[in-house]
Structure formats: structure tokens, C-alpha cells
Design a protein around this motif. Structure first.
Motif, PDB file in Angstrom:
ATOM      1  N   HIS A 158       0.828  -1.203   0.000  1.00 43.71           N
ATOM      2  CA  HIS A 158       0.000   0.000   0.000  1.00 43.71           C
ATOM      3  C   HIS A 158       0.870   1.264   0.000  1.00 43.71           C
ATOM      4  O   HIS A 158       0.574   2.235  -0.712  1.00 43.71           O
ATOM      5  N   PRO A 343      -1.009  -5.440 -12.248  1.00 43.44           N
ATOM      6  CA  PRO A 343      -1.640  -4.282 -11.602  1.00 43.44           C
ATOM      7  C   PRO A 343      -3.125  -4.164 -11.939  1.00 43.44           C
ATOM      8  O   PRO A 343      -3.919  -3.688 -11.118  1.00 43.44           O
ATOM      9  N   GLU A 344      -3.497  -4.630 -13.156  1.00 47.01           N
ATOM     10  CA  GLU A 344      -4.899  -4.551 -13.567  1.00 47.01           C
ATOM     11  C   GLU A 344      -5.812  -5.462 -12.757  1.00 47.01           C
ATOM     12  O   GLU A 344      -7.033  -5.330 -12.787  1.00 47.01           O
ATOM     13  N   SER A 345      -5.217  -6.394 -12.006  1.00 53.29           N
ATOM     14  CA  SER A 345      -6.035  -7.299 -11.191  1.00 53.29           C
ATOM     15  C   SER A 345      -6.686  -6.575 -10.024  1.00 53.29           C
ATOM     16  O   SER A 345      -7.630  -7.083  -9.421  1.00 53.29           O
ATOM     17  N   GLU A 346      -6.174  -5.372  -9.720  1.00 51.44           N
ATOM     18  CA  GLU A 346      -6.677  -4.597  -8.590  1.00 51.44           C
ATOM     19  C   GLU A 346      -6.561  -5.362  -7.272  1.00 51.44           C
ATOM     20  O   GLU A 346      -7.361  -5.155  -6.344  1.00 51.44           O
ATOM     21  N   LYS A 347      -5.582  -6.258  -7.200  1.00 54.25           N
ATOM     22  CA  LYS A 347      -5.346  -7.018  -5.974  1.00 54.25           C
ATOM     23  C   LYS A 347      -3.891  -6.897  -5.556  1.00 54.25           C
ATOM     24  O   LYS A 347      -3.016  -6.627  -6.388  1.00 54.25           O
ATOM     25  N   CYS A 500       0.852   1.151 -17.687  1.00 56.63           N
ATOM     26  CA  CYS A 500      -0.543   0.720 -17.685  1.00 56.63           C
ATOM     27  C   CYS A 500      -1.433   1.821 -18.263  1.00 56.63           C
ATOM     28  O   CYS A 500      -1.025   2.970 -18.399  1.00 56.63           O
ATOM     29  N   PRO A 504      -3.312   1.753 -10.871  1.00 56.83           N
ATOM     30  CA  PRO A 504      -4.249   0.884 -10.133  1.00 56.83           C
ATOM     31  C   PRO A 504      -4.535   1.408  -8.728  1.00 56.83           C
ATOM     32  O   PRO A 504      -3.739   2.126  -8.130  1.00 56.83           O
ATOM     33  N   SER A 505      -5.665   0.994  -8.209  1.00 61.15           N
ATOM     34  CA  SER A 505      -6.021   1.247  -6.822  1.00 61.15           C
ATOM     35  C   SER A 505      -6.196  -0.119  -6.170  1.00 61.15           C
ATOM     36  O   SER A 505      -7.252  -0.732  -6.258  1.00 61.15           O
ATOM     37  N   LEU A 506      -5.117  -0.620  -5.574  1.00 62.02           N
ATOM     38  CA  LEU A 506      -5.112  -1.991  -5.080  1.00 62.02           C
ATOM     39  C   LEU A 506      -5.892  -2.103  -3.776  1.00 62.02           C
ATOM     40  O   LEU A 506      -5.870  -1.204  -2.942  1.00 62.02           O
ATOM     41  N   SER A 507      -6.511  -3.233  -3.574  1.00 67.10           N
ATOM     42  CA  SER A 507      -7.281  -3.491  -2.364  1.00 67.10           C
ATOM     43  C   SER A 507      -6.773  -4.742  -1.691  1.00 67.10           C
ATOM     44  O   SER A 507      -5.995  -5.482  -2.265  1.00 67.10           O
TER      45      SER A 507
END
Length: 507
Positions: A158, A343-347, A500, A504-507
Motif C-alpha cells: 500500500h 496491476p490490472e487485477s486490482e489485488k 498501464c 491501479p487502486s489496489l485493495s
């Protein structure tokens, strides 16, 4: 007494004062030569300060000269003199191991910094030996279990993402190069603060913490002049404030863990066992166990911060530099990471995925070998110690085993940046384990090395996946600069652009 009388007295005393100074200079020189004997090193040293000025002015050149003398002599060590202290620089891996294996009261005392006790205090993890040191390391062990490391991995990602995004949003990011050193340092400081003491450091406290840590960083590279207005005094006072702040964090963590809350940061994992030991001691009518007071724990947390902060910054910078200059390695990293995480996995990258990144980890380990961040580990000789058959290190000597020099001994083509040496097919990390001293050796080997490796792997994976980057190369940009760990002289100036379609906004 009138001024004429004072002048007359001073005039009468001047020959005696000059004679005393001359005697002290001569005594100092003879003492130095007696300790040095036939060891390579300067024959004449400047009175009282020795070669401290050249060390502070150009540390890279100073240590290069020491290394050259040690190598050319064939004995693996050289000598010098700094502010009343006789020093021995060790380039030989075997002799370095001899120092690391003899950290005990009657041999060598690890100091971490030539004037570390003045900065860190006497009762520091660095200076502990014997059973006391073993007991404290036992208490620290729960901080680095797989469960704890998986929680740190989330925090690290994060914060890495937050800072990479801020770099990308810089107005200069698409058109101009910018140096990464201070940016990486700030990212690592926030990472260390959050991983170590998490929610216990509030916004205002965090800002003061960063100011004080900067005072500390500046003072590390200055002469130990402990007077008001000097950087060393500012650093020493800053350390006291930092330790006090961290002790408050430890106290709050104890309260939270007593309530049965889940651990969310390193100090929580530490306090879970600590409060159980304190409770057991109270039940038995005994005094609390050693190293369980909040102020002691605050001091040890500062040790962790010092150990992780600048070393990690150094490794991140060299990773970017070396990946830029080795496009084949960069391509292999990107291929491996893209097959595991996107990164596109958003995970977030999971602990299992992190373990799958074997080549990326090999790159991280090779970065640390090739550019060992803390190049030397200072020790002080508590007693006369026979280093070789022909030379005994005198008591009080500051000894500098060079882990940097050891990294270029034994390995196949050691001057070549080659991550494949750490892959299963070659296993040079096992074959030449004695030469891989970046995390130390013996009783004081770094307890957080898995955490450090994870941080570097995560940064490499995310940085290379998110960014296209290019160094702005200038003459001498890759020369070593001591700040206090080694960094590229240009602070790693790069131009970056987003790989990209969106950040991304990772969670």
C-alpha cells in the motif's frame, strides 16, 4: 590583574605550552606507529584528528585507499587513525568472519557506527552480548513469523503504491529526470513507521518523527562534536526524542494487546508475548522480565528503524540502476511478474505469489551482493586480539570488517551483475555462503533479513510492472556515495512513464 601582566605571563608560558604540544604530537605519532607496526597505512598522521577530515570530505576515496592498501599487501587488512582512534580495515572474508565470530566481552564489541554509543546509548541491542542478547533475540523472533510477514507485506505494498503514484503525478515525471534517493528514503521511512508501530504514530507525531530522523541522518556523517549547534549534538538529541516517541507507541500497543485485539504491526506481535511474560511475573510475585519496559522497547524499535531505513533505500536505488543497465534482466523480471501478478487485477501480491517470484528474488539478492548497502560493520576491540600469527589488534581499536569486499570474493565472475547465480541451477548463495555477508554473520546476523528481501522484491515487481524508466546517465553517476549507506553518486536520476492504461487502486 592588568592586561600587560596577563600578556607577560602568557609570553613566559608560551615556550612551555609549545613544548607540551610538541610532546603530545610526538607521543601520539609514536603510539600510532607502535599500534600499526608493519600494517599497510599512512606513516604520518595529522595531530589529534588524524585523517578524519579526508574521511568526512570524501569517504568513498578514503575507503578505496584503505581497500587498495589491504589488497596490495596481500595480508587482507590496513590501518589508519581518526580523532584519537586507531582503526583497522579488513578486506579478507576469513578475517571478517574471525571478527564476527568473536563478539564477546573479552574480544570484539559490535558498535554499528564509530561513535554509535554516543548516539544510541549504552543499552542498545547492537551492544548486547551473550545470554542477554540471545534472550532478546528470542523475544524478537515472533515479529518475523510467516503470519507477521504476510501482514507487513500488505502494508508495504500500500505504501509503495502510494509513493509510486505520487512520483508519477509529479509535473516533471514525463519530461524531466528526477533523483530517486530522497523519494525512496521518504517511502521507506513511512513504510518502517507503519510496519513497526502502525496506528500508534499519529499525523502530528509522524511529522515530528520525520524531522528528528532527518537530524539523526545528517549527524551520522558528521564529526562527533557534541556541542550546541553542531549536527552530531542535534542527532543525539533527536535520537532521545525518537526513542521516547516509540516508547509511547509500545505502551499503547501493550494496552491494545491486553484487550485481545489482533496484531496489525510489528510492535503488536512483540507485545503479545511480552504482556504474557509480564503477567506471569506479576502472578509469581517477581519483577518484570528484562527488556519489557516500554522505554527499552522504544530503543530496540529505533534499532530496527536504523537497520532497515537507509540500507533499504540503498538497495532500491541500486535495483533501479542495475535493471536499467541490464535490459535482459529487466525483461526476465517483467516476464516472471506478469505471469504471476498484474496491476490490472486490482489485488495485492499475496504471500504465495511473492514466493513464486524466484527470479525476481534472485535479482534482489544479487543487488544486495553487488552493492552491499552497509559496506562495513564497525567493532571495537575490548582486549588485545591476535588477528593473525604476526599481528595483534590493540585494545580500543575500531575494526571495520568490509562486507562489501567479501561480496566480490569467491563468487563466479564476482564483478558481473548476474542474478542467475542465485537460482537453483547454480546455488552460489549456498556454495559461497561465507562470502555473502550483507546481513552480517554470527550472533548478530540481521534478524529481519526476510522482511528486507520481501520489501525489495515487492518494490522491484511493482516498479517494473507500473513504469517504463530510463536513467539519465552522466560521467561518474554510478560511483559510490556514502550517505551513510552507499548510493549512486547522482542519486539515481530517472525519467519514468506509466506502462498501464491507468494507475491501479489496489485493495
Amino acid at each position: 590583574m592588568d592586561p600587560l601582566s596577563v600578556s607577560a605571563i602568557l609570553l613566559w608560558l608560551s615556550p612551555y605550552i609549545l613544548s607540551l604540544v610538541a610532546f603530545l604530537v610526538l607521543f601520539e605519532q609514536i603510539s600510532y606507529l607502535n599500534k600499526k607496526r608493519s600494517t599497510p597505512g599512512p606513516t604520518v598522521v595529522f595531530p589529534f584528528v588524524g585523517n578524519a577530515v579526508s574521511l568526512v570530505r570524501n569517504p568513498t576515496k578514503f575507503w578505496d585507499v584503505q581497500s587498495a592498501m589491504a589488497k596490495s599487501s596481500g595480508i587482507g587488512f590496513s590501518a589508519n587513525y581518526i580523532i584519537g582512534k586507531f582503526i583497522v580495515f579488513i578486506s579478507s572474508t576469513e578475517l571478517s568472519h574471525k571478527i564476527f565470530a568473536n563478539v564477546r566481552p573479552d574480544a570484539f564489541h559490535l558498535v554499528g557506527h564509530p561513535f554509535g554509543k554516543k548516539l544510541f546509548g549504552e543499552h542498545n541491542l547492537i551492544y548486547m552480548m551473550g545470554q542477554e542478547h540471545k534472550d532478546l533475540r528470542r523475544r524478537i523472533a515472533p515479529n518475523f513469523t510467516p503470519k507477521a510477514l504476510s501482514i507487513y507485506t500488505e502494508i508495504q505494498q500500500h505504501i509503495i503504491l502510494k509513493h509510486l503514484k505520487s512520483w508519477m503525478e509529479s509535473p516533471e515525471s514525463d519530461t524531466k529526470s528526477f533523483p530517486l534517493r530522497l523519494l525512496c528514503r521518504d517511502m521507506n521511512l513511512e513504510t518502517s513507521q507503519t510496519v513497526f508501530v502502525g496506528p500508534y504514530l499519529s499525523g502530528e507525531s509522524r511529522k515530528r518523527f520525520e524531522v528528528d530522523y532527518n537530524f539523526f541522518n545528517v549527524g551520522l556523517m558528521k564529526l562527533p562534536i557534541d556541542f550546541p549547534g553542531f549536527a552530531f549534538r542535534n542527532a543525539r538529541l533527536a535520537v532521545s526524542r525518537l526513542v521516547e516517541t516509540l516508547s509511547f507507541c509500545a505502551e499503547e500497543s501493550k494496552s491494545k494487546m491486553k484487550s485481545g485485539d489482533d496484531a496489525t504491526c510489528l510492535v503488536d506481535f512483540w507485545m503479545q508475548d511480552t504482556i504474557r511474560e509480564i503477567a506471569a511475573a506479576e502472578l509469581a510475585g517477581e519483577t518484570p522480565p528484562p527488556h519489557s519496559s516500554s522505554i527499552e522497547i522504544g530503543g530496540h524499535l529505533f534499532d530496527f528503524l536504523f537497520a532497515s531505513q537507509d540500507a533499504s533505500t540503498s538497495s532500491l536505488l541500486w535495483a533501479v540502476c542495475l535493471l536499467d543497465s541490464h535490459p535482459d534482466v529487466l525483461e526476465k523480471v517483467r516476464d516472471e511478474v506478469s505471469g504471476i501478478w498484474s496491476p490490472e487485477s486490482e489485488k495485492l501480491i499475496t504471500a504465495e505469489q511473492l514466493r513464486e517470484m524466484r527470479y525476481t528474488e534472485a535479482v534482489a539478492r544479487e543487488v544486495i551482493r553487488y552493492r552491499a548497502p552497509a559496506t562495513m560493520v564497525p567493532h571495537i576491540a575490548g582486549e588485545d586480539f591476535p588477528l593473525t600469527e604476526n599481528y595483534t589488534i590493540p585494545k580500543g581499536t575500531i575494526v571495520f570488517p568490509s562486507v562489501y569486499e567479501s561480496s566480490f570474493q569467491g563468487f563466479i565472475e564476482p564483478d558481473r551483475f548476474d542474478p542467475d547465480r542465485f537460482m537453483e541451477t547454480r546455488q552460489e548463495d549456498r556454495v559461497y555462503k561465507r562470502n555473502y555477508l550483507a546481513f552480517g554473520a554470527g550472533a548478530h546476523q540481521c534478524v529481519g533479513q526476510r522482511y528486507a528481501i520481501n520489501h525489495l522484491v515487492l518494490f522491484i515487481a511493482m516498479f517494473t510492472s507500473l513504469f517504463d524508466f530510463k536513467r539519465e546517465r552522466t560521467d561518474g553517476c554510478d560511483e559510490l556515495s556514502y550517505v551513510p549507506t552507499i548510493c549512486p553518486r547522482d542519486d539515481c536520476k530517472v525519467v519514468v512513464s506509466l506502462r498501464c492504461t491507468r494507475f491501479p487502486s489496489l485493495s
